[in-house]
Design a protein around this motif. Structure first.
Motif, PDB file in Angstrom:
ATOM      1  N   VAL A   3       1.113  -0.884  -0.330  1.00  0.00           N
ATOM      2  CA  VAL A   3      -0.228  -0.357  -0.035  1.00  0.00           C
ATOM      3  C   VAL A   3       0.806   1.489  -0.019  1.00  0.00           C
ATOM      4  CG1 VAL A   3      -1.430   1.375   1.549  1.00  0.00           C
ATOM      5  CG2 VAL A   3      -1.972  -1.489   0.993  1.00  0.00           C
ATOM      6  N   GLN A   4       2.108   1.007   0.723  1.00  0.00           N
ATOM      7  CA  GLN A   4       2.648   2.500   0.812  1.00  0.00           C
ATOM      8  C   GLN A   4       3.585   2.368  -0.674  1.00  0.00           C
ATOM      9  OE1 GLN A   4       5.691   2.120   3.930  1.00  0.00           O
ATOM     10  NE2 GLN A   4       6.868   3.951   3.267  1.00  0.00           N
ATOM     11  N   LEU A   5       4.071   1.640  -0.982  1.00  0.00           N
ATOM     12  CA  LEU A   5       4.727   1.256  -1.892  1.00  0.00           C
ATOM     13  C   LEU A   5       3.585   2.314  -3.774  1.00  0.00           C
ATOM     14  CD1 LEU A   5       7.286   0.528  -4.359  1.00  0.00           C
ATOM     15  CD2 LEU A   5       6.028  -1.211  -4.929  1.00  0.00           C
ATOM     16  N   ALA A   6       2.529   1.550  -3.481  1.00  0.00           N
ATOM     17  CA  ALA A   6       1.168   2.186  -4.563  1.00  0.00           C
ATOM     18  C   ALA A   6       1.308   3.629  -3.874  1.00  0.00           C
ATOM     19  CB  ALA A   6      -0.068   1.554  -4.918  1.00  0.00           C
ATOM     20  N   ARG A   7       1.052   4.264  -3.298  1.00  0.00           N
ATOM     21  CA  ARG A   7       1.110   5.703  -3.167  1.00  0.00           C
ATOM     22  C   ARG A   7       1.807   6.199  -3.107  1.00  0.00           C
ATOM     23  NH1 ARG A   7      -2.809   4.387   3.032  1.00  0.00           N
ATOM     24  NH2 ARG A   7      -4.307   4.354   2.088  1.00  0.00           N
ATOM     25  N   GLU A   8       2.941   5.907  -2.473  1.00  0.00           N
ATOM     26  CA  GLU A   8       4.493   6.861  -3.568  1.00  0.00           C
ATOM     27  C   GLU A   8       4.551   6.434  -4.786  1.00  0.00           C
ATOM     28  OE1 GLU A   8       7.248   5.293   0.249  1.00  0.00           O
ATOM     29  OE2 GLU A   8       7.699   4.476  -1.526  1.00  0.00           O
ATOM     30  N   LYS A   9       3.704   5.848  -5.278  1.00  0.00           N
ATOM     31  CA  LYS A   9       4.148   5.640  -6.773  1.00  0.00           C
ATOM     32  C   LYS A   9       2.719   6.309  -7.647  1.00  0.00           C
ATOM     33  CE  LYS A   9       7.769   2.615  -8.104  1.00  0.00           C
ATOM     34  NZ  LYS A   9       8.792   3.469  -9.057  1.00  0.00           N
ATOM     35  N   ASN A  10       1.835   6.864  -6.720  1.00  0.00           N
ATOM     36  CA  ASN A  10       0.300   7.348  -7.115  1.00  0.00           C
ATOM     37  C   ASN A  10      -0.055   6.409  -8.192  1.00  0.00           C
ATOM     38  OD1 ASN A  10      -1.446   9.145  -7.659  1.00  0.00           O
ATOM     39  ND2 ASN A  10      -0.776  10.466  -9.293  1.00  0.00           N
ATOM     40  N   LEU A  11      -0.326   5.016  -7.811  1.00  0.00           N
ATOM     41  CA  LEU A  11      -0.565   3.605  -8.742  1.00  0.00           C
ATOM     42  C   LEU A  11      -1.586   3.544  -7.962  1.00  0.00           C
ATOM     43  CD1 LEU A  11       2.758   1.706  -9.513  1.00  0.00           C
ATOM     44  CD2 LEU A  11       1.417   2.994 -11.815  1.00  0.00           C
ATOM     45  N   PHE A  12      -2.850   3.034  -8.770  1.00  0.00           N
ATOM     46  CA  PHE A  12      -4.054   2.188  -7.920  1.00  0.00           C
ATOM     47  C   PHE A  12      -3.493   0.922  -7.456  1.00  0.00           C
ATOM     48  CE2 PHE A  12      -8.101  -0.800  -8.979  1.00  0.00           C
ATOM     49  CZ  PHE A  12      -8.460  -0.269  -8.439  1.00  0.00           C
ATOM     50  N   LEU A  13      -4.428   0.617  -6.664  1.00  0.00           N
ATOM     51  CA  LEU A  13      -3.985  -0.901  -6.108  1.00  0.00           C
ATOM     52  C   LEU A  13      -5.583  -1.342  -5.643  1.00  0.00           C
ATOM     53  CD1 LEU A  13      -2.521  -3.688  -5.290  1.00  0.00           C
ATOM     54  CD2 LEU A  13      -1.916  -1.437  -3.579  1.00  0.00           C
ATOM     55  N   MET A  14      -5.985  -2.633  -5.491  1.00  0.00           N
ATOM     56  CA  MET A  14      -7.415  -2.779  -4.882  1.00  0.00           C
ATOM     57  C   MET A  14      -7.263  -4.401  -4.825  1.00  0.00           C
ATOM     58  SD  MET A  14     -10.612  -2.660  -6.983  1.00  0.00           S
ATOM     59  CE  MET A  14     -11.642  -3.789  -6.835  1.00  0.00           C
ATOM     60  N   GLU A  15      -7.603  -5.037  -3.845  1.00  0.00           N
ATOM     61  CA  GLU A  15      -7.808  -5.969  -3.493  1.00  0.00           C
ATOM     62  C   GLU A  15      -9.567  -6.815  -4.404  1.00  0.00           C
ATOM     63  OE1 GLU A  15      -8.349  -7.404   0.484  1.00  0.00           O
ATOM     64  OE2 GLU A  15      -8.447  -9.089   0.153  1.00  0.00           O
ATOM     65  N   ALA A  16      -9.084  -7.856  -5.120  1.00  0.00           N
ATOM     66  CA  ALA A  16      -9.947  -8.479  -6.116  1.00  0.00           C
ATOM     67  C   ALA A  16     -10.319  -9.205  -4.464  1.00  0.00           C
ATOM     68  CB  ALA A  16      -9.871  -8.907  -6.735  1.00  0.00           C
ATOM     69  N   LEU A  17     -12.025  -8.685  -3.888  1.00  0.00           N
ATOM     70  CA  LEU A  17     -12.784  -9.403  -3.392  1.00  0.00           C
ATOM     71  C   LEU A  17     -14.492  -8.627  -4.162  1.00  0.00           C
ATOM     72  CD1 LEU A  17     -14.996  -9.763  -1.042  1.00  0.00           C
ATOM     73  CD2 LEU A  17     -11.624 -10.254  -0.571  1.00  0.00           C
ATOM     74  N   TRP A  18     -14.169  -9.551  -5.367  1.00  0.00           N
ATOM     75  CA  TRP A  18     -15.244  -9.566  -6.047  1.00  0.00           C
ATOM     76  C   TRP A  18     -17.319  -9.214  -5.265  1.00  0.00           C
ATOM     77  CZ3 TRP A  18     -17.280 -14.519  -9.041  1.00  0.00           C
ATOM     78  CH2 TRP A  18     -17.786 -15.742  -7.972  1.00  0.00           C
ATOM     79  N   THR A  19     -16.998  -9.711  -4.314  1.00  0.00           N
ATOM     80  CA  THR A  19     -18.288 -10.429  -3.622  1.00  0.00           C
ATOM     81  C   THR A  19     -18.703  -8.692  -3.107  1.00  0.00           C
ATOM     82  OG1 THR A  19     -17.550 -12.112  -2.627  1.00  0.00           O
ATOM     83  CG2 THR A  19     -19.465 -11.236  -1.877  1.00  0.00           C
ATOM     84  N   ARG A  20     -18.020  -7.758  -2.876  1.00  0.00           N
ATOM     85  CA  ARG A  20     -17.473  -6.588  -2.033  1.00  0.00           C
ATOM     86  C   ARG A  20     -18.711  -5.136  -3.770  1.00  0.00           C
ATOM     87  NH1 ARG A  20     -15.198  -4.278   2.719  1.00  0.00           N
ATOM     88  NH2 ARG A  20     -14.728  -5.418   3.729  1.00  0.00           N
ATOM     89  N   TYR A  21     -18.396  -6.342  -4.791  1.00  0.00           N
ATOM     90  CA  TYR A  21     -19.059  -4.891  -5.998  1.00  0.00           C
ATOM     91  C   TYR A  21     -20.143  -5.734  -6.563  1.00  0.00           C
ATOM     92  CZ  TYR A  21     -15.091  -2.635  -5.063  1.00  0.00           C
ATOM     93  OH  TYR A  21     -13.903  -2.167  -4.469  1.00  0.00           O
ATOM     94  N   PHE A  22     -20.573  -6.896  -6.003  1.00  0.00           N
ATOM     95  CA  PHE A  22     -21.864  -6.849  -6.333  1.00  0.00           C
ATOM     96  C   PHE A  22     -23.128  -5.939  -6.605  1.00  0.00           C
ATOM     97  CE2 PHE A  22     -20.208 -12.366  -5.636  1.00  0.00           C
ATOM     98  CZ  PHE A  22     -19.781 -11.692  -6.887  1.00  0.00           C
TER      99      PHE A  22
END
Ligand SMILES: NC(=O)C1=CN([C@@H]2O[C@H](COP(=O)(O)OP(=O)(O)OC[C@H]3O[C@@H](n4cnc5c(N)ncnc54)[C@H](OP(=O)(O)O)[C@@H]3O)[C@@H](O)[C@H]2O)C=CC1
Ligand SMILES: O=C1OC[C@@H](O)[C@H](O)[C@H]1O
Length: 330
Positions: free
Chosen positions: A55-74
Motif C-alpha cells: 500500500v505504501q509503495l502504491a501510494r508513493e508511486k500514485n498507482l491504483f491498487l485494489m484487493e479483488a474481493l469480488w463479493t463487495r462489488y456485487f
C-alpha cells in the motif's frame, strides 16, 4: 510471456494478480515497481506487514491498487449495505457469516495443492474465511462513517489439518468498538471450514449463511456467500422482502467449468468478476487509486485480523513467504 516482460509492456495499464496467496506480495511488488496499476486477488497478501508495504509503495508511486474481493462489488452487496446505512434495519448490532464448503480435503487436495500447502499460504482462513470476514466487515465496519470506524478486537479458535498443519476450520469473534450514543459495541461472528458445509443440501435448505441483525430488522444472505444470489429482509413490522440476484454467465446446466476442483463443483455461472473488473476500470478512468467499496486501509485491517487469528492459534507459514523485503533487510 514472463511476468518481467509483461510489466515492461507499455500497452498494459493494469495487471490482475491471481497467483496463490504466497505469491501476491512479490508479484504485486514487481508490477508496482514497474509502474503498473494492480488488481490483486484475495487474500490480499500473506500478512499485514506485506499488505502495508504494498500500500505504501502504491501510494508513493500514485498507482491504483485494489484487493479483488469480488463479493463487495456485487449489486447484492450494495443493496445490503444500503439497507444498513439507510437505517431500514434500525441500529445495526450483530452479524454472523459462514463460508464453509465440505471439500473433503484428503480426497480433493494433494498435500501440494494451494488450498492446503503451507508453502503457498494454504488453509481455510486466507482462502475461504476471508469471505466470512468480508461479510462481517462490509456490514458492521464499512457501513459506519469513515471517521468513526475502529478496528475490532479478536478472539478465535482454529482447528488444524493433520496432513499439512494448515488451518481447516476457524471461528472468529470480532468486537467493533462504537460509541454508546450510536449503539455501543458491535459483535461479529465469522466461521469457515473445509469439512462441513454452509448448505449441506446445496439447494438452500440449510437457510441463510449470513444474518445481519439490527434493532428493527434482519438481513439474510443465502450461501455460497462468496457468490450469493438470494437475500431476505425481515422487519419488525412484518415486512418480508425476498430478492434474487442473478450472476452473469452461461447458466446452471451449461457444463461450463470454472476451473476449480473437479466437474462435481462446476458452478455453471461465473462471470461475476465483471463487477470488480469494471470497478478497477472505472477507477483508472476517474483517476481513483483505490476501490470504492473496500479501501486499502480496510484491506490492511482485515489482514491484521487474520494475523491475530494465526497468532492466537500458533499458525505460521514458512518464513520465506511471511517475509517482506523490508524486514529481510532489517
Ligand atoms: N474470486 C474467486 O472466486 C476466486 C479467487 N481465487 C483466488 O485466485 C488466486 C489463485 O487461485 P487459483 O486460480 O485457484 O490458483 P492456481 O493454483 O490455479 O494458480 C493460478 C496461477 O498461479 C501460478 N502458480 C500456481 N502455482 C504456482 C507456484 N507454485 N509458483 C508460482 N506460480 C504459481 C500459475 O500461473 P502461470 O501459469 O502463469 O505460471 C497458475 O496458473 C488465489 O488468490 C485465490 O484465492 C481462486 C478461485 C476463485
Ligand atoms: O475465492 C474463492 O471463491 C470460490 C471458491 O470456490 C474458492 O474456494 C475460493 O478460492
Amino acid at each position: 510471456m514472463a511476468y518481467e516482460d509483461l510489466v515492461e509492456d507499455d500497452n498494459v495499464d493494469i495487471v490482475y494478480v491471481s497467483t496463490p496467496h504466497s505469491h501476491h506480495y512479490p508479484n504485486v511488488k514487481l508490477c508496482l515497481e514497474s509502474g503498473k496499476n494492480v488488481l490483486c486477488e484475495k487474500a490480499f497478501t500473506v500478512n499485514a506487514a506485506q499488505a502495508k508495504e504494498l500500500v505504501q509503495l502504491a501510494r508513493e508511486k500514485n498507482l491504483f491498487l485494489m484487493e479483488a474481493l469480488w463479493t463487495r462489488y456485487f449489486p447484492l452487496s450494495v443493496y445490503v449495505r444500503e439497507a444498513i446505512t439507510s437505517g431500514r434495519v434500525g441500529t445495526i448490532m450483530r452479524a454472523y457469516a459462514d463460508n464453509s464448503l465440505d471439500l473433503n480435503p484428503e480426497e480433493n487436495f494433494s498435500k501440494k495443492h494451494r488450498m492446503v500447502n503451507p508453502d503457498l499460504a494454504g488453509g481455510v482462513l486466507l482462502d475461504m474465511g476471508i469471505y466470512s470476514l468480508t461479510w462481517i466487515f462490509q456490514t458492521l465496519y464499512t457501513t459506519q462513517p469513515l471517521e468513526v470506524r475502529k478496528a475490532p478486537r479478536v478472539t478465535s479458535s482454529v482447528r488444524k489439518y493433520g496432513p499439512t498443519g494448515v488451518d481447516e476450520a476457524a471461528t472468529i469473534l470480532l468486537t467493533f468498538p462504537r460509541d454508546t450514543q450510536s449503539g455501543g459495541d458491535l459483535h461479529g461472528i465469522a466461521t469457515t471450514s473445509f469439512r462441513v458445509a454452509s448448505d449441506i443440501s446445496n439447494n438452500g435448505a440449510s437457510g441463510p449463511a449470513v444474518r445481519i441483525q439490527g434493532s428493527e430488522g434482519e438481513l439474510q444472505v443465502w450461501p455460497p456467500i462468496y457468490r450469493p444470489t438470494r437475500t431476505r429482509l425481515i422487519l419488525a413490522d412484518g415486512t418480508i422482502e425476498d430478492k434474487t440476484w442473478p450472476q452473469p454467465g452461461p447458466g446452471q446446466g451449461s457444463n461450463w467449468y470454472n476451473g476449480y476442483l473437479d466437474s462435481a463443483f462446476a458452478e455453471g455461472e461465473g462471470y461475476g468478476m465483471f463487477w470488480e473488473a469494471d470497478e478497477a476500470a472505472m477507477a483508472l478512468l476517474e483517476g481513483r487509486k483505490e476501490g470504492q467499496y473496500e479501501g486499502l486501509d480496510e484491506s490492511i485491517i482485515i489482514m491484521n485480523v487474520m494475523d491475530e487469528v494465526r497468532r492466537q492459534n500458533d499458525l505460521s507459514y514458512p518464513e520465506s513467504i511471511e517475509a517482506t523485503d523490508k524486514n529481510r533487510q532489517d
